[in-house]
Scaffold this active site. Structure first.
Site, PDB file in Angstrom:
ATOM      1  N   SER A 176      32.050  84.725  41.420  1.00 16.12           N
ATOM      2  CA  SER A 176      32.575  83.619  41.314  1.00 16.12           C
ATOM      3  C   SER A 176      32.128  82.254  40.643  1.00 16.12           C
ATOM      4  O   SER A 176      31.919  82.690  39.130  1.00 16.12           O
ATOM      5  CB  SER A 176      33.488  83.041  42.444  1.00 16.12           C
ATOM      6  OG  SER A 176      33.788  81.894  42.726  1.00 16.12           O
ATOM      7  N   ASP A 190      43.681  87.673  41.939  1.00 14.25           N
ATOM      8  CA  ASP A 190      42.920  86.166  42.799  1.00 14.25           C
ATOM      9  C   ASP A 190      43.917  85.227  42.688  1.00 14.25           C
ATOM     10  O   ASP A 190      44.179  84.330  42.049  1.00 14.25           O
ATOM     11  CB  ASP A 190      42.192  86.219  41.908  1.00 14.25           C
ATOM     12  CG  ASP A 190      40.790  85.164  41.898  1.00 14.25           C
ATOM     13  OD1 ASP A 190      40.762  84.855  43.158  1.00 14.25           O
ATOM     14  OD2 ASP A 190      39.433  85.608  41.743  1.00 14.25           O
ATOM     15  N   HIS A 217      39.987  87.336  45.615  1.00 18.24           N
ATOM     16  CA  HIS A 217      38.958  86.328  45.436  1.00 18.24           C
ATOM     17  C   HIS A 217      37.521  87.531  45.646  1.00 18.24           C
ATOM     18  O   HIS A 217      37.296  87.483  46.800  1.00 18.24           O
ATOM     19  CB  HIS A 217      39.726  85.074  45.423  1.00 18.24           C
ATOM     20  CG  HIS A 217      37.616  84.487  44.430  1.00 18.24           C
ATOM     21  ND1 HIS A 217      38.312  84.302  43.477  1.00 18.24           N
ATOM     22  CD2 HIS A 217      36.641  83.850  45.399  1.00 18.24           C
ATOM     23  CE1 HIS A 217      37.241  83.190  42.857  1.00 18.24           C
ATOM     24  NE2 HIS A 217      35.399  83.512  44.400  1.00 18.24           N
TER      25      HIS A 217
END
Length: 320
Positions: free
Chosen positions: A140, A266, A295
């Site tokens: 991320s 996501d 995610h």
């Protein structure tokens, strides 16, 4: 060139973006055979970074970078560390400023473009001469940080930096921030803002001018970045921060084999976070877009308790 077909096929009951995103955070436990060694290193500006080091004396090392409001002990970090340790890598999982359980000492904290801190970690790890090969793995925010670092380094990177794998990367920060502000992400947004408020309160104890007065009016990343991230880190406002710290404009300059894995479902990523054109144009950038995964999810069930993302990363790093 490299747009890859993904082999990730979770069971039907895991084909939900929110299940993939939430379940590992709330329910996954990763047990390590040996605990890491905590190491504190100094930064050039008089602050510190805390690292968790897993030693096996392997001659090669992977540096792991966590996501927003994460740390080195999150399940996805430990899961990746364990998978790489099994394959004879040493591992360094580092904490961003203020993320190791102790407030950092400078007014600044961390953000999506703070590649100077990643470079401090990389240079520290390589300085002792123990490793001939170093890999980078990011999740991320840490994925954006990793890609930006590689793009900025270009051909000037230390030759021991060999390969990189990143997952669930908001490589276009503006579009990701706008997507996070949508109603279907409101629970995630509230959680992030609540955690960030604790960071601001801890910062206030050291720097009284940094306060959370009126914080309840902040409802999204744009408001947070306008009030805190931008002024504390030298940006004009949130949009200036997003523009200057997004990794997507630098993808063409990446010169080491890099795998970018973003799931199509996501909930945090907008269309601009899927850089197909850049992957097509750069033979060193491999783009994989599983249909499922959420995610930082990519759940898999097996006897090793190893998620698909961990197996995938290890395989890519081994493929010399």
């Amino acid at each position: 060139m490299p747009l890859l077909n993904s082999r990730y096929r979770p069971p039907w009951y895991l084909r939900s973006a929110h299940v993939q995103t939430v379940y590992p955070t709330l329910h996954r436990t990763v047990r390590m055979d040996n605990p890491p060694v905590r190491e504190r290193i100094d930064t050039p500006d008089g602050d510190f970074l805390d690292l968790d080091r897993f030693y096996r004396g392997c001659g090669r090392v992977a540096v792991l970078s966590h996501g927003l409001e994460g740390n080195s002990r999150r399940a996805y970090m430990l899961g990746m560390a364990r998978a790489l340790l099994r394959r004879r890598w040493d591992v360094v999982a580092w904490n961003y400023r203020g993320c190791s359980g102790e407030p950092n000492q400078r007014p600044r904290f961390y953000h999506s473009g703070a590649t100077d801190d990643l470079d401090t970690v990389v240079q520290h790890v390589l300085r002792g001469g123990l490793y001939q090969r170093l890999a980078l793995v990011g999740f991320s925010l840490g994925g954006n940080l990793t890609l930006k670092y590689l793009g900025e380094g270009g051909t000037r990177l230390d030759g021991r930096v060999g390969r990189s794998v990143v997952f669930s990367v908001p490589c276009d920060l503006a579009s990701s921030a706008m997507r996070m502000a949508r109603w279907h992400n409101r629970l995630y947004m509230r959680r992030f803002l609540r955690m960030l408020r604790e960071k601001i309160r801890a910062k206030n104890a050291l720097f009284p001018e940094i306060t959370d007065d009126g914080y309840e009016t902040i409802r999204d990343f744009r408001a947070f970045d306008d009030r805190y991230t931008a002024p504390l880190h030298g940006f004009a406002d949130a949009r200036d921060y997003w523009l200057r710290c997004s990794s997507r404009p630098l993808l063409a300059r990446i010169t080491v084999p890099t795998l970018l894995v973003n799931a199509l479902d996501d909930p945090f990523l907008a269309a601009d976070c899927f850089p197909m054109e850049e992957a097509t144009a750069n033979p060193q950038l491999f783009m994989e877009t599983p249909r499922w995964g959420g995610h930082v999810g990519f759940i898999a069930w097996n006897g090793e308790n190893e998620y698909w993302s961990e197996t995938r990363a290890a395989d890519f790093l081994e493929d010399v």
